[in-house]
Design a protein around this motif. Sequence first.
Motif, PDB file in Angstrom:
ATOM      1  N   GLY A 112      11.713 -13.514  -5.978  1.00 29.87           N
ATOM      2  CA  GLY A 112      10.493 -14.203  -5.869  1.00 29.87           C
ATOM      3  C   GLY A 112       9.232 -13.461  -5.668  1.00 29.87           C
ATOM      4  O   GLY A 112       8.088 -14.196  -5.402  1.00 29.87           O
ATOM      5  N   TRP A 113       9.449 -12.192  -5.477  1.00 33.86           N
ATOM      6  CA  TRP A 113       8.205 -11.444  -5.067  1.00 33.86           C
ATOM      7  C   TRP A 113       8.110 -10.387  -6.245  1.00 33.86           C
ATOM      8  O   TRP A 113       8.887  -9.908  -7.112  1.00 33.86           O
ATOM      9  CB  TRP A 113       8.592 -10.409  -3.757  1.00 33.86           C
ATOM     10  N   HIS A 114       6.646 -10.104  -6.581  1.00 32.91           N
ATOM     11  CA  HIS A 114       6.253  -9.469  -7.862  1.00 32.91           C
ATOM     12  C   HIS A 114       6.025  -7.891  -7.185  1.00 32.91           C
ATOM     13  O   HIS A 114       5.083  -7.664  -6.353  1.00 32.91           O
ATOM     14  CB  HIS A 114       4.988 -10.027  -8.280  1.00 32.91           C
ATOM     15  N   MET A 115       7.037  -7.079  -7.640  1.00 33.48           N
ATOM     16  CA  MET A 115       6.848  -5.753  -7.339  1.00 33.48           C
ATOM     17  C   MET A 115       5.531  -5.135  -7.983  1.00 33.48           C
ATOM     18  O   MET A 115       5.420  -5.307  -9.218  1.00 33.48           O
ATOM     19  CB  MET A 115       8.015  -5.124  -7.836  1.00 33.48           C
ATOM     20  N   PRO A 116       4.968  -3.989  -7.410  1.00 34.60           N
ATOM     21  CA  PRO A 116       3.734  -3.363  -8.017  1.00 34.60           C
ATOM     22  C   PRO A 116       4.438  -2.592  -9.228  1.00 34.60           C
ATOM     23  O   PRO A 116       5.509  -1.930  -9.019  1.00 34.60           O
ATOM     24  CB  PRO A 116       3.068  -2.496  -7.067  1.00 34.60           C
ATOM     25  N   ALA A 117       3.737  -2.400 -10.262  1.00 38.33           N
ATOM     26  CA  ALA A 117       4.334  -1.779 -11.580  1.00 38.33           C
ATOM     27  C   ALA A 117       4.265  -0.053 -11.183  1.00 38.33           C
ATOM     28  O   ALA A 117       5.188   0.308 -11.742  1.00 38.33           O
ATOM     29  CB  ALA A 117       3.197  -1.766 -12.511  1.00 38.33           C
ATOM     30  N   SER A 118       3.366   0.362 -10.136  1.00 36.21           N
ATOM     31  CA  SER A 118       3.598   1.742  -9.609  1.00 36.21           C
ATOM     32  C   SER A 118       4.708   2.031  -8.973  1.00 36.21           C
ATOM     33  O   SER A 118       5.109   3.297  -9.090  1.00 36.21           O
ATOM     34  CB  SER A 118       2.361   2.002  -8.835  1.00 36.21           C
ATOM     35  N   TRP A 119       5.644   1.032  -8.486  1.00 33.92           N
ATOM     36  CA  TRP A 119       6.894   1.463  -7.992  1.00 33.92           C
ATOM     37  C   TRP A 119       7.748   1.898  -8.707  1.00 33.92           C
ATOM     38  O   TRP A 119       8.926   2.282  -8.561  1.00 33.92           O
ATOM     39  CB  TRP A 119       7.450  -0.003  -7.146  1.00 33.92           C
ATOM     40  N   THR A 120       7.779   1.512 -10.049  1.00 32.39           N
ATOM     41  CA  THR A 120       8.711   2.045 -11.091  1.00 32.39           C
ATOM     42  C   THR A 120       8.811   3.639 -11.321  1.00 32.39           C
ATOM     43  O   THR A 120       9.503   4.276 -11.747  1.00 32.39           O
ATOM     44  CB  THR A 120       8.509   1.250 -12.646  1.00 32.39           C
ATOM     45  N   GLN A 121       7.569   4.115 -10.727  1.00 29.15           N
ATOM     46  CA  GLN A 121       7.473   5.587 -10.701  1.00 29.15           C
ATOM     47  C   GLN A 121       8.559   6.206  -9.597  1.00 29.15           C
ATOM     48  O   GLN A 121       8.686   7.524  -9.796  1.00 29.15           O
ATOM     49  CB  GLN A 121       6.181   6.057 -10.458  1.00 29.15           C
ATOM     50  N   ASN A 122       8.865   5.448  -8.821  1.00 28.48           N
ATOM     51  CA  ASN A 122      10.018   5.881  -7.652  1.00 28.48           C
ATOM     52  C   ASN A 122      11.271   6.027  -8.366  1.00 28.48           C
ATOM     53  O   ASN A 122      12.280   6.697  -7.886  1.00 28.48           O
ATOM     54  CB  ASN A 122      10.046   4.939  -6.718  1.00 28.48           C
ATOM     55  N   ILE A 123      11.557   5.245  -9.757  1.00 26.45           N
ATOM     56  CA  ILE A 123      13.102   5.324 -10.029  1.00 26.45           C
ATOM     57  C   ILE A 123      13.463   6.855 -10.373  1.00 26.45           C
ATOM     58  O   ILE A 123      14.904   7.238 -10.065  1.00 26.45           O
ATOM     59  CB  ILE A 123      13.111   4.706 -11.528  1.00 26.45           C
ATOM     60  N   ASN A 124      12.515   7.611 -10.922  1.00 20.81           N
ATOM     61  CA  ASN A 124      12.940   8.901 -11.084  1.00 20.81           C
ATOM     62  C   ASN A 124      13.221   9.993  -9.995  1.00 20.81           C
ATOM     63  O   ASN A 124      14.436  10.355 -10.013  1.00 20.81           O
ATOM     64  CB  ASN A 124      11.763   9.747 -12.022  1.00 20.81           C
TER      65      ASN A 124
END
Length: 500
Positions: free
Chosen positions: A326-338
């Motif tokens: 139910g919470w929208h994650m900031p797209a920039s957080w996907t940069q943490n995956i690597n």
Amino acid sequence: MATTTSDRASGGRTFFGHPWGLATLFFTEMWERFSFYGLRAILVLFLIAPPSESGLGMAEGTAKALLGVYMSMVYFVALPGGWVADRILGARRAVLLGGFVIMLGHLAMAIPGGAGFVYLGLVLIILGTGLLKPNISTMVGKLYAGEDDARRDSAFSLFYMGINIGSLAPFVVGYLGQDVNWHLGFGAAAVGMAVGLVQYVLGGRHLRGVGDQPGHRLTPAERARFLKITGAVVAAALVVVAVAAATGHLTVDGVTVALTVLAIAVPVGYFGYMFRSHEVSAGERVKLRAYAWLFLAAALFWMIFDQAAGPLNIFAQDNVDLNVLGWHMPASWTQNINPIIVICFSAVFAWLWLRLGDRVSTGLKFGFALIMSGLSFVLMSVASHATHGGTVKVSLLWLIAVYLLQTLGELSLSPVGLSVTTRLAPTAFASQMMGVWFLATAAGDAVGGQVARLQHRFGDVRYFLVLGLFSVAAGLVLFLFVRALRRIMGEGEELAPSRT
């Protein structure tokens, strides 16, 4: 200069068994990487955001190219930054000045004053990083003068962990920038660099003289010649800028193209200079020829890998379902995956390379890295197709799988490149070759930024597929020459996986 051994013997304060000076450098680098990766995660999103959302409203192609040359120049200036420290400032003052300039750059971007402050901030960050990035690693090595290689390798493993911790900055900077205010995110990056500077100054006494003096200070005659050449270069640059402005070519697109040409021309010219140098022996020239092919492979890898901050970041914002409970994650957080995957797999790869030993050569590892980066973009093509032209949002698992493939490639190429650079460097150019290695990233990032302009023309599916298949093909071609490269270079690489 006190060493690790003396610190332990005297019962002095240590950092995981290392001299406390390593902690000073560890946290300085960690906070600098916090500011760098934090900005990297939101920059392109800010550039393309409409003015109604406090962004610059820049066209996607231009924004991607600007991001590419920004990241390119950050690595490009490592070579002159190392020279300035070695001949003028000394590493310690270069790091301090560099960090201060980086902080000023982020502060400039934190001011909501339009594009002028953004461009000023990016230039300052580039210049500051050139002074800080290459020289802080040099200081880590000098802490262990006279120590055995195992102690030094252990220190660098800890140091690189600080880089990976700092690269998790999008959790903070990304949230503040996207969900609160862009300029607050830039300000958070400035605060991070400020914290790093404060602890660097306070912990300076633990460095015990490391980097205090230039290694090869300029003589008065050399200093006069340096000032004369610098003045001529600055004057020439001002003339070029004036002509470009007068003819209407001083645009963001024009600047990014010019810097891309520079990022390609400099390594080409530098390799040509080394090949022609009378200081390079015939045997070294053969090894340098092998290194040039690996350099090209690395540039291609970074061209694809570093599009994570541009095309992949925009894809995450526009085409990925980022709702979590139910919470929208900031797209920039996907940069943490690597970086998270890097942290999880670094020890595994370190064990794997030791286990495999000489059975897996440098060429094979580089070829594997190119294939992994290529397959990641093939997978991105499939994910793009699954959006049905942007009408459907896909699962975050697609991006996780893409970054997993890219990280496997990174861990196969980045630390290997550092190792092979030191082994194949001509003796006369040994101290300069690490800067040359960073030029591969600079060239790849700059070209990648320009190539990303084709995404709109090709469409996501074809764009990712063409680049992906090209990288896979390059990796397979490299496999054909593995035996020849192995014979030229030898075996026995000793690696320590790292981010840059």
